[in-house]
Write a protein that holds these residues in place. Sequence first.
Motif, PDB file in Angstrom:
ATOM      1  N   PHE A   1      47.957-147.774  -6.324  1.00 13.98           N
ATOM      2  CA  PHE A   1      48.311-149.192  -6.248  1.00 13.98           C
ATOM      3  C   PHE A   1      47.235-149.950  -5.469  1.00 13.98           C
ATOM      4  CE2 PHE A   1      52.571-147.414  -7.046  1.00 13.98           C
ATOM      5  CZ  PHE A   1      53.101-148.340  -7.931  1.00 13.98           C
ATOM      6  N   ASP A   2      47.155-151.257  -5.709  1.00 14.57           N
ATOM      7  CA  ASP A   2      46.216-152.084  -4.948  1.00 14.57           C
ATOM      8  C   ASP A   2      46.448-151.913  -3.446  1.00 14.57           C
ATOM      9  OD1 ASP A   2      45.152-153.029  -7.282  1.00 14.57           O
ATOM     10  OD2 ASP A   2      46.144-154.983  -7.213  1.00 14.57           O
ATOM     11  N   THR A   3      45.370-151.865  -2.684  1.00 14.41           N
ATOM     12  CA  THR A   3      45.329-151.725  -1.210  1.00 14.41           C
ATOM     13  C   THR A   3      45.680-150.321  -0.737  1.00 14.41           C
ATOM     14  OG1 THR A   3      47.630-152.362  -0.599  1.00 14.41           O
ATOM     15  CG2 THR A   3      46.040-154.159  -1.011  1.00 14.41           C
ATOM     16  N   PHE A   4      45.767-149.344  -1.634  1.00 15.45           N
ATOM     17  CA  PHE A   4      46.195-147.993  -1.255  1.00 15.45           C
ATOM     18  C   PHE A   4      45.045-147.093  -0.801  1.00 15.45           C
ATOM     19  CE2 PHE A   4      50.699-146.802  -2.882  1.00 15.45           C
ATOM     20  CZ  PHE A   4      51.216-147.945  -2.297  1.00 15.45           C
ATOM     21  N   CYS A   5      43.853-147.671  -0.529  1.00 17.29           N
ATOM     22  CA  CYS A   5      42.747-146.837  -0.043  1.00 17.29           C
ATOM     23  C   CYS A   5      41.885-147.590   0.977  1.00 17.29           C
ATOM     24  CB  CYS A   5      41.885-146.351  -1.204  1.00 17.29           C
ATOM     25  SG  CYS A   5      40.685-145.065  -0.756  1.00 17.29           S
ATOM     26  N   PRO A   6      42.439-147.900   2.162  1.00 19.97           N
ATOM     27  CA  PRO A   6      41.589-148.472   3.212  1.00 19.97           C
ATOM     28  C   PRO A   6      40.500-147.468   3.632  1.00 19.97           C
ATOM     29  CG  PRO A   6      43.922-148.813   3.704  1.00 19.97           C
ATOM     30  CD  PRO A   6      43.859-147.836   2.567  1.00 19.97           C
ATOM     31  N   LEU A   7      39.284-147.982   3.830  1.00 24.44           N
ATOM     32  CA  LEU A   7      38.146-147.156   4.250  1.00 24.44           C
ATOM     33  C   LEU A   7      37.434-147.833   5.418  1.00 24.44           C
ATOM     34  CD1 LEU A   7      36.370-146.183   0.879  1.00 24.44           C
ATOM     35  CD2 LEU A   7      37.857-144.726   2.263  1.00 24.44           C
ATOM     36  N   GLY A   8      36.834-147.006   6.292  1.00 20.88           N
ATOM     37  CA  GLY A   8      35.986-147.568   7.339  1.00 20.88           C
ATOM     38  C   GLY A   8      36.151-146.826   8.666  1.00 20.88           C
ATOM     39  N   PRO A   9      35.782-147.447   9.771  1.00 21.33           N
ATOM     40  CA  PRO A   9      35.136-148.756   9.799  1.00 21.33           C
ATOM     41  C   PRO A   9      33.659-148.729   9.413  1.00 21.33           C
ATOM     42  CG  PRO A   9      35.345-147.877  12.010  1.00 21.33           C
ATOM     43  CD  PRO A   9      36.056-146.911  11.116  1.00 21.33           C
TER      44      PRO A   9
END
Length: 270
Positions: free
Chosen positions: A210-218
């Motif tokens: 789903f959209d926003t289901f893979c935050p990456l970083g920082p």
Amino acid sequence: MLVSGRRRLAALLQAQPWPFQPSRDMRLVQFQAPHLMGPHLGLEPGNGGGVINLSAFDPTLPKTMIEFLGQGEAALSVAKRALAAQLPVLPRSDVTFLAPVTRPDKVVCVGMNYVDHCKEQNVPVPKEPIIFSKFSSSIVGPYDEVVLPPESQEVDWEVEMAVVIGKKGKHIKATDAMAHVAGFTVAHDVSARDWQMRRNGKQWLLGKTFDTFCPLGPALVTKDSVAGDVILTGTPPGVGVFRKPPVFLKKGDEVQCEIEELGVIVNKVV
């Protein structure tokens, strides 16, 4: 625990001994700022510090990570010189951090890659890697919001170390694998467990992408040598679905994912 009226869920993945050492001073970021047009590539001088605009040091450098990685050692050597030059640092309050890699060709994920994660769900350890993917459109920045889809009632969290590929290859020997790695970052593999485990024939893709289901970083923390595919290496134990009773993300929650030497990403659930 409750923090400012919302649950704060923390997941920590401690770095394991590896046959390499990430460079502690080369932290590449993608960012936006009100006075700059479009995304820019920068350096984070220290974990939690401001941002050096690489374009201010060399305007010919690419402004996106994918293009930067495509230039290999030549671009990396310029970034090292910029770091040594002690350029002015943009305050963190003046920039918006993007995912260090956006729109890669592939987001490859490894499932059931930790023995303790297999034990907590009472399943055998796979004899071969379980491979699935997430759509690159699910990638968001390290401090962006995770949006609960109305189609799911069982959204879960998973902290993972992501490997970013910097050099193309095929039929690569295990002994040569690290030569193709550009660096490492923190990933939050958000998962809709109802779609992953019961619906759609129990195929994992829809529940993971789903959209926003893979935050990456920082940041992309480089190794000593460096076109941008991302590999999520699996989650340790402690996810919500296998707790007793199960715990799922709710509106207002805040999830912090931390990996030693790589940093912390913080995502509010909306």
